[in-house]
Design a protein around this motif. Structure first.
Motif, short mmCIF file in Angstrom:
data_model
loop_
_atom_site.label_atom_id
_atom_site.label_comp_id
_atom_site.label_asym_id
_atom_site.label_seq_id
_atom_site.Cartn_x
_atom_site.Cartn_y
_atom_site.Cartn_z
N GLY A 1 12.61 5.40 -0.83
CA GLY A 1 12.11 4.62 0.30
C GLY A 1 10.75 4.00 0.15
N ALA A 2 9.87 4.59 -0.66
CA ALA A 2 8.50 4.11 -0.74
C ALA A 2 8.35 2.78 -1.47
N ALA A 3 9.38 2.36 -2.19
CA ALA A 3 9.31 1.06 -2.86
C ALA A 3 9.14 -0.06 -1.84
N ARG A 4 9.55 0.18 -0.61
CA ARG A 4 9.46 -0.84 0.44
C ARG A 4 8.18 -0.73 1.26
N TRP A 5 7.36 0.29 0.98
CA TRP A 5 6.14 0.49 1.74
C TRP A 5 5.03 -0.46 1.30
N THR A 6 4.01 -0.57 2.16
CA THR A 6 2.78 -1.26 1.77
C THR A 6 1.97 -0.34 0.86
N THR A 7 1.07 -0.92 0.10
CA THR A 7 0.20 -0.10 -0.74
C THR A 7 -0.62 0.85 0.11
N SER A 8 -1.04 0.41 1.29
CA SER A 8 -1.82 1.26 2.18
C SER A 8 -1.04 2.51 2.58
N LYS A 9 0.24 2.36 2.88
CA LYS A 9 1.05 3.52 3.26
C LYS A 9 1.27 4.43 2.05
N ARG A 10 1.46 3.83 0.88
CA ARG A 10 1.63 4.67 -0.32
C ARG A 10 0.36 5.44 -0.62
N GLN A 11 -0.79 4.82 -0.38
CA GLN A 11 -2.06 5.52 -0.59
C GLN A 11 -2.19 6.70 0.38
N ALA A 12 -1.81 6.48 1.63
CA ALA A 12 -1.86 7.56 2.62
C ALA A 12 -0.95 8.71 2.21
N PHE A 13 0.22 8.40 1.69
CA PHE A 13 1.17 9.41 1.23
C PHE A 13 0.60 10.22 0.07
N ALA A 14 -0.02 9.54 -0.87
CA ALA A 14 -0.53 10.19 -2.08
C ALA A 14 -1.77 11.03 -1.83
N ASN A 15 -2.39 10.85 -0.67
CA ASN A 15 -3.62 11.57 -0.34
C ASN A 15 -3.50 12.34 0.98
N ASP A 16 -2.28 12.66 1.37
CA ASP A 16 -2.02 13.24 2.69
C ASP A 16 -2.49 14.69 2.77
N LEU A 17 -3.55 14.90 3.52
CA LEU A 17 -4.10 16.24 3.71
C LEU A 17 -3.61 16.89 5.01
N ASP A 18 -2.80 16.17 5.76
CA ASP A 18 -2.33 16.68 7.06
C ASP A 18 -0.94 17.30 6.98
#
Length: 212
Positions: free
Chosen positions: A131-148
């Motif tokens: 699914g992440a291939a369709r995301w924006t770079t901003s959303k992928r960055q949030a996913f890769a750094n998700d501390l929550d």
């Protein structure tokens, strides 16, 4: 690298950017936040959309920018090292000078931060093909750094490298006692980000939850 056996880890959910660590006979008891209960995980698993994995065409780890600045000279990796470690101290650059890290994947304890990787529980490549291939770079960055969410955890580097981008139908933590928790973490992240799962993946996760 030299490891020593450690007592079992007691899991305690912490806040997103907290650096609290607890000590139990020298073993860190920090854990990623947001690990659901077994019942919640089962409901989330049932809700995952079943689909074949998508193409890896165009994938690049750089499309998931990490590790992001988290303030106080700390990046995401350093925040997780502090959260998951015991007795962690660092200088003004935030990089740990001392501490110990218990890896729940394999039960080893490490005394140098260089021996520890921060695992993306749902690997970046796995996210891309579900699914992440369709995301924006901003959303992928949030996913890769998700501390929550329970997406980031400090573990033995070699074990993390062995995992690679495999799903639970191909790789599970060698320490079988942690497989229930790992499944709950994986399911929670996939559910939160509305990533798809294959039939084999859902079957493997269900079996892991049976260990809870």
């Amino acid at each position: 690298m030299v490891s020593v056996l450690s007592v079992p880890r007691c899991l305690t959910a912490l806040g997103a950017v907290g650096v609290l660590t607890l000590t139990l006979t020298g073993t860190a008891t920090a854990a990623p936040p947001g690990i659901p209960s077994e019942s919640t995980a089962r409901a989330q698993l049932a809700a995952l959309t079943v689909a074949a994995d998508g193409s890896m065409a165009g994938y690049d780890r750089d499309l998931f920018p990490h590790w992001s600045n988290q303030g106080n000279n700390c990046n995401t990796r350093e925040v997780v090292l502090k959260r998951d470690g015991s007795g962690v101290t660092s200088g003004s650059d935030c990089y740990p000078d001392t501490g110990s890290w218990y890896s729940p994947y394999d039960g080893a304890t490490w005394y140098q931060a260089s021996d520890v990787d921060i695992d993306h529980v749902v690997p970046l490549a796995e996210a891309w093909r579900t699914g992440a291939a369709r995301w924006t770079t901003s959303k992928r960055q949030a996913f890769a750094n998700d501390l929550d969410s329970p997406q980031l955890i400090a573990v033995t580097d070699n074990v993390n490298q062995e995992k690679g981008d495999d799903g639970p139908e191909e790789w599970q933590p060698p320490r079988t006692a942690y497989r229930c928790t790992y499944a709950k973490m994986w399911i929670s992240v996939k559910h939160e980000y509305r990533l798809t799962a294959t039939g084999a993946e859902k079957s493997a996760l269900s079996g892991m939850l049976d260990r809870c």
